[in-house]
Design a protein around this motif. Structure first.
Motif, PDB file in Angstrom:
ATOM      1  N   ASP A 191      -9.791  35.015 -35.328  1.00  0.00           N
ATOM      2  CA  ASP A 191     -10.765  36.101 -35.236  1.00  0.00           C
ATOM      3  C   ASP A 191     -11.567  36.304 -36.513  1.00  0.00           C
ATOM      4  O   ASP A 191     -12.277  37.293 -36.651  1.00  0.00           O
ATOM      5  N   VAL A 192     -11.454  35.381 -37.456  1.00  0.00           N
ATOM      6  CA  VAL A 192     -12.212  35.482 -38.712  1.00  0.00           C
ATOM      7  C   VAL A 192     -13.021  34.205 -38.891  1.00  0.00           C
ATOM      8  O   VAL A 192     -12.469  33.137 -39.182  1.00  0.00           O
ATOM      9  N   THR A 193     -14.326  34.306 -38.700  1.00  0.00           N
ATOM     10  CA  THR A 193     -15.209  33.153 -38.872  1.00  0.00           C
ATOM     11  C   THR A 193     -16.335  33.429 -39.861  1.00  0.00           C
ATOM     12  O   THR A 193     -17.005  32.509 -40.304  1.00  0.00           O
ATOM     13  N   SER A 194     -16.550  34.710 -40.161  1.00  0.00           N
ATOM     14  CA  SER A 194     -17.645  35.101 -41.040  1.00  0.00           C
ATOM     15  C   SER A 194     -17.131  36.068 -42.083  1.00  0.00           C
ATOM     16  O   SER A 194     -16.083  36.714 -41.907  1.00  0.00           O
ATOM     17  N   LEU A 195     -17.863  36.198 -43.184  1.00  0.00           N
ATOM     18  CA  LEU A 195     -17.501  37.171 -44.207  1.00  0.00           C
ATOM     19  C   LEU A 195     -17.507  38.585 -43.635  1.00  0.00           C
ATOM     20  O   LEU A 195     -16.691  39.419 -44.036  1.00  0.00           O
ATOM     21  N   ALA A 196     -18.387  38.835 -42.686  1.00  0.00           N
ATOM     22  CA  ALA A 196     -18.441  40.156 -42.062  1.00  0.00           C
ATOM     23  C   ALA A 196     -17.170  40.460 -41.281  1.00  0.00           C
ATOM     24  O   ALA A 196     -16.795  41.630 -41.112  1.00  0.00           O
ATOM     25  N   ASP A 197     -16.488  39.423 -40.807  1.00  0.00           N
ATOM     26  CA  ASP A 197     -15.267  39.641 -40.022  1.00  0.00           C
ATOM     27  C   ASP A 197     -14.097  40.134 -40.868  1.00  0.00           C
ATOM     28  O   ASP A 197     -13.083  40.585 -40.323  1.00  0.00           O
ATOM     29  N   LEU A 198     -14.207  40.033 -42.200  1.00  0.00           N
ATOM     30  CA  LEU A 198     -13.127  40.492 -43.059  1.00  0.00           C
ATOM     31  C   LEU A 198     -13.031  42.010 -43.109  1.00  0.00           C
ATOM     32  O   LEU A 198     -11.968  42.562 -43.396  1.00  0.00           O
ATOM     33  N   LYS A 199     -14.133  42.695 -42.811  1.00  0.00           N
ATOM     34  CA  LYS A 199     -14.145  44.161 -42.885  1.00  0.00           C
ATOM     35  C   LYS A 199     -13.177  44.739 -41.865  1.00  0.00           C
ATOM     36  O   LYS A 199     -13.172  44.355 -40.692  1.00  0.00           O
ATOM     37  N   GLY A 200     -12.331  45.649 -42.334  1.00  0.00           N
ATOM     38  CA  GLY A 200     -11.356  46.283 -41.459  1.00  0.00           C
ATOM     39  C   GLY A 200     -10.065  45.506 -41.304  1.00  0.00           C
ATOM     40  O   GLY A 200      -9.145  45.971 -40.628  1.00  0.00           O
ATOM     41  N   LYS A 201      -9.987  44.332 -41.909  1.00  0.00           N
ATOM     42  CA  LYS A 201      -8.775  43.517 -41.784  1.00  0.00           C
ATOM     43  C   LYS A 201      -8.034  43.383 -43.116  1.00  0.00           C
ATOM     44  O   LYS A 201      -7.253  42.453 -43.314  1.00  0.00           O
ATOM     45  N   GLY A 202      -8.292  44.299 -44.046  1.00  0.00           N
ATOM     46  CA  GLY A 202      -7.659  44.223 -45.353  1.00  0.00           C
ATOM     47  C   GLY A 202      -6.148  44.272 -45.279  1.00  0.00           C
ATOM     48  O   GLY A 202      -5.457  43.645 -46.085  1.00  0.00           O
ATOM     49  N   GLY A 203      -5.610  45.019 -44.292  1.00  0.00           N
ATOM     50  CA  GLY A 203      -4.164  45.100 -44.154  1.00  0.00           C
ATOM     51  C   GLY A 203      -3.534  43.764 -43.844  1.00  0.00           C
ATOM     52  O   GLY A 203      -2.442  43.444 -44.328  1.00  0.00           O
ATOM     53  N   GLU A 204      -4.200  42.954 -43.021  1.00  0.00           N
ATOM     54  CA  GLU A 204      -3.666  41.635 -42.673  1.00  0.00           C
ATOM     55  C   GLU A 204      -3.597  40.728 -43.899  1.00  0.00           C
ATOM     56  O   GLU A 204      -2.661  39.945 -44.057  1.00  0.00           O
ATOM     57  N   PHE A 205      -4.598  40.851 -44.769  1.00  0.00           N
ATOM     58  CA  PHE A 205      -4.675  39.990 -45.950  1.00  0.00           C
ATOM     59  C   PHE A 205      -4.043  40.646 -47.185  1.00  0.00           C
ATOM     60  O   PHE A 205      -4.246  40.177 -48.308  1.00  0.00           O
ATOM     61  N   LYS A 206      -3.283  41.730 -46.957  1.00  0.00           N
ATOM     62  CA  LYS A 206      -2.638  42.489 -48.035  1.00  0.00           C
ATOM     63  C   LYS A 206      -3.651  43.008 -49.040  1.00  0.00           C
ATOM     64  O   LYS A 206      -3.335  43.221 -50.222  1.00  0.00           O
ATOM     65  N   GLY A 207      -4.906  43.172 -48.570  1.00  0.00           N
ATOM     66  CA  GLY A 207      -5.952  43.705 -49.431  1.00  0.00           C
ATOM     67  C   GLY A 207      -6.323  42.790 -50.576  1.00  0.00           C
ATOM     68  O   GLY A 207      -6.872  43.249 -51.584  1.00  0.00           O
ATOM     69  N   ARG A 208      -6.059  41.473 -50.426  1.00  0.00           N
ATOM     70  CA  ARG A 208      -6.280  40.547 -51.538  1.00  0.00           C
ATOM     71  C   ARG A 208      -7.196  39.395 -51.132  1.00  0.00           C
ATOM     72  O   ARG A 208      -7.142  38.909 -49.995  1.00  0.00           O
ATOM     73  N   ILE A 209      -8.022  38.987 -52.053  1.00  0.00           N
ATOM     74  CA  ILE A 209      -8.732  37.711 -51.987  1.00  0.00           C
ATOM     75  C   ILE A 209      -8.275  36.910 -53.200  1.00  0.00           C
ATOM     76  O   ILE A 209      -8.395  37.369 -54.343  1.00  0.00           O
ATOM     77  N   VAL A 211      -4.535  34.420 -45.336  1.00  0.00           N
ATOM     78  CA  VAL A 211      -4.894  34.283 -46.747  1.00  0.00           C
ATOM     79  C   VAL A 211      -6.362  33.909 -46.845  1.00  0.00           C
ATOM     80  O   VAL A 211      -6.871  33.135 -46.023  1.00  0.00           O
ATOM     81  N   ALA A 212      -7.058  34.514 -47.796  1.00  0.00           N
ATOM     82  CA  ALA A 212      -8.459  34.196 -48.065  1.00  0.00           C
ATOM     83  C   ALA A 212      -8.569  33.745 -49.510  1.00  0.00           C
ATOM     84  O   ALA A 212      -8.111  34.455 -50.419  1.00  0.00           O
ATOM     85  N   VAL A 213      -9.148  32.584 -49.727  1.00  0.00           N
ATOM     86  CA  VAL A 213      -9.212  32.005 -51.072  1.00  0.00           C
ATOM     87  C   VAL A 213     -10.635  31.601 -51.410  1.00  0.00           C
ATOM     88  O   VAL A 213     -11.457  31.319 -50.517  1.00  0.00           O
ATOM     89  N   VAL A 214     -10.919  31.602 -52.705  1.00  0.00           N
ATOM     90  CA  VAL A 214     -12.200  31.092 -53.198  1.00  0.00           C
ATOM     91  C   VAL A 214     -12.106  29.576 -53.270  1.00  0.00           C
ATOM     92  O   VAL A 214     -11.217  29.033 -53.929  1.00  0.00           O
ATOM     93  N   LEU A 215     -13.014  28.893 -52.581  1.00  0.00           N
ATOM     94  CA  LEU A 215     -13.052  27.432 -52.613  1.00  0.00           C
ATOM     95  C   LEU A 215     -14.489  26.969 -52.767  1.00  0.00           C
ATOM     96  O   LEU A 215     -15.430  27.765 -52.770  1.00  0.00           O
ATOM     97  N   TRP A 216     -14.630  25.679 -52.879  1.00  0.00           N
ATOM     98  CA  TRP A 216     -15.961  25.089 -53.021  1.00  0.00           C
ATOM     99  C   TRP A 216     -15.931  23.697 -52.418  1.00  0.00           C
ATOM    100  O   TRP A 216     -14.883  23.098 -52.201  1.00  0.00           O
ATOM    101  N   SER A 217     -17.097  23.211 -52.139  1.00  0.00           N
ATOM    102  CA  SER A 217     -17.231  21.864 -51.579  1.00  0.00           C
ATOM    103  C   SER A 217     -18.068  21.023 -52.539  1.00  0.00           C
ATOM    104  O   SER A 217     -19.122  21.476 -53.009  1.00  0.00           O
ATOM    105  N   PRO A 218     -17.587  19.821 -52.862  1.00  0.00           N
ATOM    106  CA  PRO A 218     -16.449  19.126 -52.260  1.00  0.00           C
ATOM    107  C   PRO A 218     -15.123  19.539 -52.892  1.00  0.00           C
ATOM    108  O   PRO A 218     -15.082  19.873 -54.074  1.00  0.00           O
ATOM    109  N   HIS A 219     -14.055  19.518 -52.099  1.00  0.00           N
ATOM    110  CA  HIS A 219     -12.718  19.792 -52.604  1.00  0.00           C
ATOM    111  C   HIS A 219     -11.709  19.129 -51.691  1.00  0.00           C
ATOM    112  O   HIS A 219     -11.822  19.189 -50.461  1.00  0.00           O
ATOM    113  N   TRP A 220     -10.687  18.535 -52.306  1.00  0.00           N
ATOM    114  CA  TRP A 220      -9.690  17.804 -51.541  1.00  0.00           C
ATOM    115  C   TRP A 220      -8.855  18.709 -50.634  1.00  0.00           C
ATOM    116  O   TRP A 220      -8.207  18.241 -49.690  1.00  0.00           O
ATOM    117  N   ALA A 221      -8.864  20.035 -50.885  1.00  0.00           N
ATOM    118  CA  ALA A 221      -8.070  20.949 -50.057  1.00  0.00           C
ATOM    119  C   ALA A 221      -8.499  20.912 -48.596  1.00  0.00           C
ATOM    120  O   ALA A 221      -7.680  21.103 -47.686  1.00  0.00           O
TER     121      ALA A 221
END
Length: 595
Positions: free
Chosen positions: A432-450, A501-511
């Motif tokens: 249910d999370v495909t866009s940055l806008a979808d993060l709003k209201g879901k802070g509890g699921e992500f423990k309020g962390r990026i 979990v939501a993490v800062v990443l970039w492309s290209p990256h082996w992850a």
């Protein structure tokens, strides 16, 4: 309450000093560097085990046979984990900082002991120096002296000066006043009273101050490693940046061994030079049993010096001078042994491109040093000329703030990869999370962390300063500062447990090849357009090394090549980056030919 712009005033003062006293800072830097290089050359000259033997002989003379055996075993352990060169660099830094500190601390302590007014003036200054967080001293240190060992030594001197002053003052003030009065009654001059009465009796306390200066100096080595100070502090900083538990433990235990040796030796030396200490030591030896007398046996100074000289001559006779460091670059080839310094931050593409160029330049006869630094220190080092170039500048967006500040002192040698992208990514099982806008209201699921990366990274500035506000996530989410390896470790942990979990990443990256991840869409364009990965060099580098600058300008890599090299380095493991590059180049000879 009106806003007090104290920070702006300090910035203005630092700028003023930098403009008008640069000649003084250059002179100080040259003096400290020369002193450090001289001491380091002496310490790093003998073969490790033979020099460990010399240190053991010193321990034998000061503390006894058992202390000598333990000292030799400890330093042999340091050599066995491959950190002897780093240990000698750290010892050199501590010795230089201690010597300079004592040059200022002892006279100030003596002056404070003879004048209550001077003591009252010095006390708040010393309190300020010791309570200010040590890392703060690195900021003006980098600005005034650039990156390298000098700002680390200067910060160490400032931080360790207070106990030296205080213990000197305390030792002299504790001398029995009746003894001083008796000396005065016999017509002794104040100077002779100080030298012949007060200082000898105050020596145990002064030596305790010397011990504290050394211990505080050792506590600063990790902080000095953050600005290119090298040594064991640099090894610890690399371990932190790469989340390398093994290297961190090895470097940490090496610091402990060095600290214990210096602590025990300075304590024993304090007893040796003190008249009271010598009498106490003689009584203890006379009362000791046979076994204790053997382990605590101390040779006469002449025998100890003879043993050290013999070991040094053996080192020379066996042609073992030159330390245990890596052999230098070949003197033949285009480089002819000239030194080049490459700086990098622990981002995967930066590590890959840095060690690739290290290998390519060493094959051409250059002597290359790869230095891991914080991003701000890296740009400052290039602007000041201590670092020749770096290959991981994301421009024009991500690192724009650094380019605006230092761009007039740097040369852009062009982009070798692009376009890139920066994104927040989540595991694909977060349906249910495909866009940055979808993060709003879901802070509890992500423990309020990026989960973020290095706080100095441009991506972190965009995330905190723009993206969270743009999507109304400010207050609901907290950006966790850390490091790239730390972020990847948290991603791996959460992914294996199928946790959000939501993490800062970039492309290209082996992850993206190792995990099934989704790049969150950015419909409002808060991240900005993709960057190119540029090579930046100090201002005169192209004039000094035109051939190298030409190779860097023509250098290009495809996504397949870059991610393949990153994967090879990940496969090889930490500490084997250059071996991984060599293995990868066997399958990609076109890179070596084109560069």
């Amino acid at each position: 309450m009106p806003r007090l712009h104290l920070g702006a005033w300090v910035d203005s003062g630092v700028d003023f000093l930098q403009r008008h006293l640069s000649w003084l800072f250059d002179a100080i830097s040259a003096l400290v560097t020369g002193l450090y290089d001289g001491i380091h050359a002496v310490l790093d000259a003998p073969a490790p085990l033979l020099f460990a033997g010399i240190l053991a002989v010193a321990a034998w003379w000061l503390r006894g046979l058992l202390a000598a055996l333990l000292a030799f075993a400890g330093f042999a352990l340091v050599d066995s984990v491959g950190l002897w060169g780093d240990a000698m660099a750290t010892l050199s830094l501590v010795l230089v900082a201690t010597l300079v500190t004592l040059v200022f601390a002892v006279p100030l302590g003596i002056r404070a002991s003879r004048s209550d007014r001077v003591s009252a003036v010095l006390r708040p200054v010393l309190d300020f120096m010791q309570t200010m967080p040590a890392m703060v001293y690195l900021i003006p240190g980098i600005i005034f002296f650039g990156v390298g060992v000098v700002p680390g030594i200067i910060a160490t001197i400032i931080f360790s000066l207070p106990p030296g002053v205080r213990m000197t003052e305390l030792g002299i003030r504790q001398v029995d006043a009746e003894l001083v009065e008796a000396a005065d009654a016999f017509g002794t001059t104040p100077r002779d009273t100080l030298v012949r009465v007060q200082l000898p009796l105050a020596l145990p306390t002064i030596m305790a101050g010397v011990n504290q200066v050394i211990m505080l100096g050792l506590s600063m080595v990790v902080i000095a490693g953050m600005v290119g100070g090298g040594g064991l502090g640099g090894a610890v900083y690399r371990a932190i940046g790469n989340v390398d538990i093994g290297l961190g433990f090895e470097a940490g235990i090496s610091i402990v061994i060095l600290a214990m040796y210096l602590d025990r030796m300075t304590g024993a030396l304090g007893r040796r030079v003190s008249p009271l200490g010598r009498r106490t030591l003689a009584k203890a030896q006379a009362a000791a049993s046979g076994a204790a007398r053997l382990w605590n046996h101390r040779p006469q100074p002449a025998y100890a010096i003879t043993g050290a000289v013999v070991l040094a001559l053996v080192a020379g006779g066996l042609n073992t001078f030159g330390g245990s460091g890596q052999p230098g670059a070949a003197a033949d080839g285009i480089g002819k042994g000239r030194k080049i310094s490459i700086g990098y931050i622990p981002w995967d593409e930066g590590i890959a491109s840095t060690y690739l160029w290290k290998e390519l330049l060493e094959r051409r006869g250059f002597q290359v040093e790869a230095r891991q630094l914080e991003l701000g220190a890296l740009f400052t080092g290039m602007a000041g000329g201590q670092v020749d170039f770096q290959t991981d500048a994301w421009l024009p967006v991500t690192q724009a703030q650094y380019w605006e500040k230092y761009g007039n002192k740097l040369d852009d040698l062009g982009s070798w990869y692009g376009p890139t992208s920066i994104e927040l990514s989540v595991p694909s099982y977060m349906k249910d999370v495909t866009s940055l806008a979808d993060l709003k209201g879901k802070g509890g699921e992500f423990k309020g962390r990026i989960i973020g990366i290095e706080p100095s990274a441009g991506a972190m500035g965009i995330l905190k300063g723009k993206l969270l506000k743009e999507y109304g996530l400010d207050g609901e989410y907290r950006v966790v500062d850390g490091s790239t390896p730390g972020m990847l470790a948290e991603l791996k942990r959460a992914y294996e447990k199928r946790e959000p979990v939501a993490v800062v990443l970039w492309s290209p990256h082996w992850a993206y090849a190792s995990y099934d991840l989704k790049k969150l869409e950015d419909p409002r364009g808060a991240w900005g357009k993709g960057d190119g990965i540029h090579t930046l060099a100090r201002k005169d580098f192209a004039a000094d090394e035109p051939e190298v600058a030409s190779w860097l300008r023509s250098f290009k890599m495809t996504e397949a090549q870059l991610t393949g090299l990153e994967a090879e380095i990940q496969k090889a493991g930490k500490g084997n980056e250059q071996q991984a590059v060599r293995s990868w180049l066997k399958d990609h000879p076109e890179i070596a030919k084109a560069a």
